[in-house]
Design a protein around this motif. Structure first.
Motif, mmCIF file in Angstrom:
data_model
loop_
_atom_site.group_PDB
_atom_site.id
_atom_site.type_symbol
_atom_site.label_atom_id
_atom_site.label_comp_id
_atom_site.label_asym_id
_atom_site.label_seq_id
_atom_site.Cartn_x
_atom_site.Cartn_y
_atom_site.Cartn_z
ATOM 1 N N LEU A 281 21.762 19.038 -40.246
ATOM 2 C CA LEU A 281 20.751 20.038 -39.908
ATOM 3 C C LEU A 281 21.333 21.431 -39.708
ATOM 4 C CD1 LEU A 281 18.770 17.880 -37.314
ATOM 5 C CD2 LEU A 281 18.303 18.152 -39.764
ATOM 6 N N TYR A 282 22.664 21.561 -39.776
ATOM 7 C CA TYR A 282 23.319 22.832 -39.471
ATOM 8 C C TYR A 282 24.091 23.363 -40.659
ATOM 9 C CZ TYR A 282 22.416 22.664 -34.453
ATOM 10 O OH TYR A 282 21.802 22.659 -33.227
ATOM 11 N N ASP A 283 24.145 24.683 -40.755
ATOM 12 C CA ASP A 283 25.105 25.329 -41.632
ATOM 13 C C ASP A 283 26.506 25.003 -41.120
ATOM 14 O OD1 ASP A 283 26.946 27.944 -41.944
ATOM 15 O OD2 ASP A 283 25.583 27.822 -43.660
ATOM 16 N N ARG A 284 27.464 24.889 -42.019
ATOM 17 C CA ARG A 284 28.805 24.448 -41.619
ATOM 18 C C ARG A 284 29.463 25.387 -40.622
ATOM 19 N NH1 ARG A 284 31.702 22.057 -47.099
ATOM 20 N NH2 ARG A 284 30.135 20.432 -47.534
ATOM 21 N N GLU A 285 29.130 26.658 -40.631
ATOM 22 C CA GLU A 285 29.783 27.598 -39.727
ATOM 23 C C GLU A 285 29.103 27.685 -38.371
ATOM 24 O OE1 GLU A 285 30.469 31.393 -41.484
ATOM 25 O OE2 GLU A 285 31.992 30.623 -42.853
ATOM 26 N N GLN A 286 27.997 26.969 -38.184
ATOM 27 C CA GLN A 286 27.278 27.029 -36.916
ATOM 28 C C GLN A 286 27.838 26.095 -35.856
ATOM 29 O OE1 GLN A 286 23.237 26.389 -38.768
ATOM 30 N NE2 GLN A 286 22.671 27.955 -37.290
ATOM 31 N N THR A 287 28.553 25.057 -36.261
ATOM 32 C CA THR A 287 28.930 23.987 -35.344
ATOM 33 C C THR A 287 30.322 23.477 -35.679
ATOM 34 O OG1 THR A 287 28.372 21.708 -34.661
ATOM 35 C CG2 THR A 287 27.739 22.353 -36.874
ATOM 36 N N ILE A 288 30.993 22.883 -34.677
ATOM 37 C CA ILE A 288 32.257 22.198 -34.969
ATOM 38 C C ILE A 288 32.050 20.682 -35.042
ATOM 39 C CG2 ILE A 288 33.661 24.030 -33.962
ATOM 40 C CD1 ILE A 288 34.164 22.150 -31.576
ATOM 41 N N GLY A 289 30.792 20.223 -34.917
ATOM 42 C CA GLY A 289 30.490 18.822 -35.186
ATOM 43 C C GLY A 289 30.688 17.870 -34.028
ATOM 44 N N MET A 290 30.364 18.294 -32.815
ATOM 45 C CA MET A 290 30.577 17.391 -31.677
ATOM 46 C C MET A 290 29.597 16.230 -31.648
ATOM 47 S SD MET A 290 33.321 18.211 -30.321
ATOM 48 C CE MET A 290 33.247 17.109 -28.910
ATOM 49 N N ASP A 291 28.398 16.390 -32.188
ATOM 50 C CA ASP A 291 27.504 15.239 -32.317
ATOM 51 C C ASP A 291 28.186 14.141 -33.119
ATOM 52 O OD1 ASP A 291 24.413 15.194 -31.513
ATOM 53 O OD2 ASP A 291 24.972 17.283 -31.810
ATOM 54 N N ALA A 292 28.823 14.519 -34.204
ATOM 55 C CA ALA A 292 29.483 13.538 -35.065
ATOM 56 C C ALA A 292 30.614 12.820 -34.335
ATOM 57 C CB ALA A 292 30.025 14.230 -36.315
ATOM 58 N N ARG A 293 31.346 13.541 -33.513
ATOM 59 C CA ARG A 293 32.460 12.927 -32.797
ATOM 60 C C ARG A 293 32.008 11.995 -31.674
ATOM 61 N NH1 ARG A 293 34.329 18.174 -34.099
ATOM 62 N NH2 ARG A 293 36.384 18.181 -35.107
ATOM 63 N N ALA A 294 30.852 12.289 -31.088
ATOM 64 C CA ALA A 294 30.474 11.605 -29.854
ATOM 65 C C ALA A 294 29.367 10.570 -30.003
ATOM 66 C CB ALA A 294 30.039 12.634 -28.803
ATOM 67 N N TYR A 295 28.687 10.511 -31.165
ATOM 68 C CA TYR A 295 27.520 9.631 -31.218
ATOM 69 C C TYR A 295 27.919 8.182 -30.926
ATOM 70 C CZ TYR A 295 28.568 7.934 -35.994
ATOM 71 O OH TYR A 295 29.140 7.341 -37.095
ATOM 72 N N GLU A 296 27.035 7.512 -30.219
ATOM 73 C CA GLU A 296 27.339 6.197 -29.667
ATOM 74 C C GLU A 296 27.656 5.179 -30.758
ATOM 75 O OE1 GLU A 296 25.642 3.663 -25.972
ATOM 76 O OE2 GLU A 296 24.165 4.173 -27.504
ATOM 77 N N GLY A 297 28.796 4.531 -30.614
ATOM 78 C CA GLY A 297 29.157 3.434 -31.499
ATOM 79 C C GLY A 297 30.047 3.789 -32.664
ATOM 80 N N ASN A 298 30.342 5.070 -32.872
ATOM 81 C CA ASN A 298 31.248 5.393 -33.965
ATOM 82 C C ASN A 298 32.675 4.995 -33.606
ATOM 83 O OD1 ASN A 298 33.195 7.728 -33.317
ATOM 84 N ND2 ASN A 298 31.272 8.655 -32.689
#
Length: 354
Positions: A281-298
């Motif tokens: 949902l984000y442009d690549r420069e808007q975020t460093i991707g903490m949702d991806a690192r923290a989502y439950e079960g990854n």
């Protein structure tokens, strides 16, 4: 949706309260040219409302000629604090540093933490910060998982996609990231919500298979076809697959550093309010991707440095890889089963039985 100043001030007040910030504490807000202005303004207001003595330290950016993107984690070389004795002294005299710049993996950060100063990193967009305000329950979940790692001597990870990785444990501590800094000398990242450690040097063997939909960071891209990583004696010795594998190889080769291929931290996500899909949902420069690192079960695995845990390996290249649908085992006992974290009470029971 945009975030109101009031929402973000209240979020900061919750984080600062959980971080045991007291009236009269010296708080330094560390900024640079890419600091979000609303995050900065509301942080200073919230700290002031809680009675802190608030300072701002603004430093110029570095590494532009070396980095491959604007992402603050795309190049982990020198920082604006490198050789900057006056800035380091100011931060060491602070009770709390709010890092809105990114000092991660820097020796200067370790020096500041060793003085007893607390450091909280917060560089995600305001709407991500507000959605993922940490809680005391986040701390409990992550600490329970960390206790399991501390008592284990092997982590094994398998998946239907073909992952089968064994990592010897015990030489490095378990790290709890729950989003606030409640004791002197602690570093954390808002938002977060995951547990990690580092394998023993040379103690990782096996295969990691990234399936469609798994994520590469700092590329901030979803894998479109399988990528196979072969791990031998603690290093990734082969990256095989199609275009995604070729892009990853080319990026890592550009650093000309064999230590970039070493296994770095391993662990799993524990944040139920983070979503695997948010990165889309984000442009690549808007975020460093903490949702991806923290989502439950990854299963969060990485390549690169281990100096954050007290190791000697430093490299400017750091790859984070959140992998879906894995089973994570500690000494043969499941803690994550096909991408689902075991019930907290079951994990507590395992912890007490050890």
């Amino acid at each position: 949706m945009p975030v109101s100043d009031l929402e973000l001030i209240n979020a900061w007040k919750q984080v600062l309260t959980l971080s045991n910030m007291k009236s009269g504490d010296n708080v330094t807000v560390l900024t640079s040219s890419n600091t979000h202005p609303q995050t900065l303004a509301t942080a200073m207001i919230a700290a002031g409302m809680l009675g802190a003595v608030v300072n701002r330290l603004d430093l110029p950016p570095v590494n532009a000629e070396k980095a491959h993107s604007r992402d603050s984690l795309a190049y982990l070389g020198t920082t604006p604090l490198t050789g900057n004795r006056s800035a380091i002294a100011a931060l060491k005299e602070s009770d709390l540093v709010l890092d809105l710049m990114t000092l991660l993996f820097s020796p200067e950060q370790h020096e500041i933490l060793a003085s007893g100063t607390k450091i909280l990193l917060a560089v995600e967009p305001p709407e991500v910060l507000v959605r993922l305000v940490p809680t005391a329950m986040d701390r409990e979940r992550v600490r329970t998982a960390a206790a399991l790692i501390e008592n284990a001597r092997e982590m094994r990870v398998v998946s239907d996609a073909g992952t089968d990785l064994r990592c010897a444990l015990g030489d490095f501590p378990a790290i709890s990231e729950y989003g606030f800094v409640d004791v002197p000398g602690r570093w954390d990242h808002w938002p977060s919500g995951f547990v990690l450690t580092w394998p023993n040097e040379g103690g990782s063997e096996g295969t990691i298979v990234l399936d469609r939909g798994d994520i590469l960071l700092p590329q901030k891209s979803y894998v479109t076809e399988p990528v196979r990583l072969t791990i031998k004696s603690g290093y990734c010795v082969a990256i095989e697959g199609g275009v995604d594998a070729a892009l990853l190889r080319d990026y890592m080769e550009s650093f000309r550093d064999p230590e970039a291929y070493a296994m770095s931290h391993i662990g799993w996500g524990l944040q139920p309010r983070s979503r695997w899909s948010t990165l889309a949902l984000y442009d690549r420069e808007q975020t460093i991707g903490m949702d991806a690192r923290a989502y439950e079960g990854n299963f969060l695995c990485s390549l690169g440095p281990n100096n954050e845990a007290g190791g000697s390996r430093t490299t400017a290249c750091h790859i984070d890889i959140p992998v879906r649908n894995c089973t994570v085992m500690l000494d043969g006992r499941d803690v994550v089963r096909q991408g689902k974290v075991l019930d907290q009470e079951i994990l507590k029971g395992i912890c007490h039985a050890q």
